[in-house]
Design an enzyme around this catalytic site. Structure first.
Site, PDB file in Angstrom:
ATOM      1  CG  HIS A 121       1.873  -8.253   0.569  1.00 26.73           C
ATOM      2  ND1 HIS A 121       2.962  -6.991   0.637  1.00 26.73           N
ATOM      3  CD2 HIS A 121       2.692  -9.301   1.319  1.00 26.73           C
ATOM      4  CE1 HIS A 121       4.075  -7.343   1.255  1.00 26.73           C
ATOM      5  NE2 HIS A 121       4.043  -8.845   1.649  1.00 26.73           N
ATOM      6  CG  ASP A 123       3.211 -12.726   3.981  1.00 21.35           C
ATOM      7  OD1 ASP A 123       3.571 -12.063   3.140  1.00 21.35           O
ATOM      8  OD2 ASP A 123       3.811 -12.894   5.101  1.00 21.35           O
ATOM      9  CG  HIS A 262       3.205  -7.341   5.520  1.00 19.68           C
ATOM     10  ND1 HIS A 262       2.231  -8.369   5.703  1.00 19.68           N
ATOM     11  CD2 HIS A 262       4.304  -7.839   4.884  1.00 19.68           C
ATOM     12  CE1 HIS A 262       2.878  -9.510   5.141  1.00 19.68           C
ATOM     13  NE2 HIS A 262       3.937  -9.135   4.500  1.00 19.68           N
ATOM     14  NE  ARG A 277       7.321 -14.895   4.100  1.00 19.38           N
ATOM     15  CZ  ARG A 277       6.775 -14.589   3.089  1.00 19.38           C
ATOM     16  NH1 ARG A 277       6.256 -13.517   2.931  1.00 19.38           N
ATOM     17  NH2 ARG A 277       6.684 -15.601   2.040  1.00 19.38           N
TER      18      ARG A 277
END
Ligand code: SIN
Length: 289
Positions: A121, A123, A262, A277
């Site tokens: 995917h 983000d 990733h 994150r």
């Protein structure tokens, strides 16, 4: 002095960084720098250039706090607060990427078509203007396992058979993250992006699909859409397009969400793996949309 002689005389961006590539086009470790301290503008620009070139860079042995983590990310653009961020420390929009987030796991399992090992995917692909960068910091790591894989999405595109490239031309894909967004009271429409996006800064063509958000290619029947998405997944899984990173205490990853996809390897049992994150918004003009 001619332009090319002048260019040779000037330091190249990496001359001021100790940069050690991990793979030919994706992944590089940057050594000899404390990213918890304010960045000299030349160093900041060199890091940015390295992120664009290598799609993901890694720092080791850092001692960041939530504040210095945020300060580092903010040097590369305004921070983006994800709707599901629980901003408990009030310092910055830190998104806890936690193995204990059962909602996230359940969401993934329920989604059509996400099979184990396939959750590649990007983000915030559900947004009209996805975030450009992410800075991920190790907080609590399993003794072994829990690596993260990044894929060079440009190489993945380049490696497609010619007929698949032609079939993808002009197609758009939707990413539906609404069930998760609705749970936190965030209403957002489903938007579509080109399956093959052109990177705004590098100009490279990238294969850009989020396999965790029920992707569907517009204008194709479901079976045909799924078949093409499977071809893309096969590309993402090819080791020659990937870099795999083993986290250690003090590790930090900084990636370009527009150039890489990733995948978090879930092979550490019940350990409550936790990373922090911070997302960096793209294009100020549209970032709020
Ligand atoms: C993410 O998906 O943004 C985090 C990756 C990881 O947990 O390794």
């Amino acid at each position: 002095m001619s332009t090319s002689a002048l260019e040779k005389a000037l330091p190249q961006p990496y001359d001021i960084l100790d940069i050690r590539p991990l793979q030919p086009t994706i992944g590089a470790e940057i050594h000899g720098i404390d990213i918890g301290k304010p960045l000299d503008p030349a160093i900041r620009d060199a890091i940015r250039a390295a992120v664009l070139d290598y799609k993901v860079v890694f720092f080791r042995d850092q001692e960041l706090t939530p504040q210095t983590h945020a300060d580092f990310a903010r040097a590369f653009g305004p921070l983006y607060t994800h709707p599901s961020t629980v901003q408990d420390d009030k310092v910055a929009p830190i998104h806890k990427i936690s193995a204990l987030d059962n909602g996230r796991e359940r969401e993934l399992k329920q989604r059509r078509g996400v099979r184990p090992g396939e959750a590649y995917h990007t983000d915030t692909s559900w947004r009209l203007v996805p975030t450009w960068g992410a800075v991920l910091r190790a907080v609590d790591l399993p003794p072994i396992g829990g690596d993260t894989i990044w894929v060079d999405a440009h190489l993945a595109y380049e490696g497609l058979p010619q007929d698949v490239k032609q079939r993808l031309e002009g197609l758009h894909v939707t990413h539906d993250f609404r069930p998760a967004l609705n749970r936190v009271g965030h209403d957002y429409p489903i938007v579509a992006h080109p399956v093959v996006r052109t990177h705004r800064e590098t100009g490279k063509r990238v294969l850009w699909v989020n396999h965790t958000q029920d992707p569907q290619i517009l204008g194709l029947d479901l079976a045909e859409s799924d078949a093409l998405l499977d071809e893309i997944l096969i590309q993402y899984k090819r080791p020659e397009f990937q870099v795999r990173f083993t986290w250690k205490p003090g590790s930090v990853a900084f990636w370009d969400n527009r150039g890489a996809v990733h995948f978090a390897v879930r092979n550490y049992g019940d350990y409550p793996r936790l990373l922090d994150r911070i997302l960096i918004a793209d294009e100020p003009l549209y970032a709020d949309l």
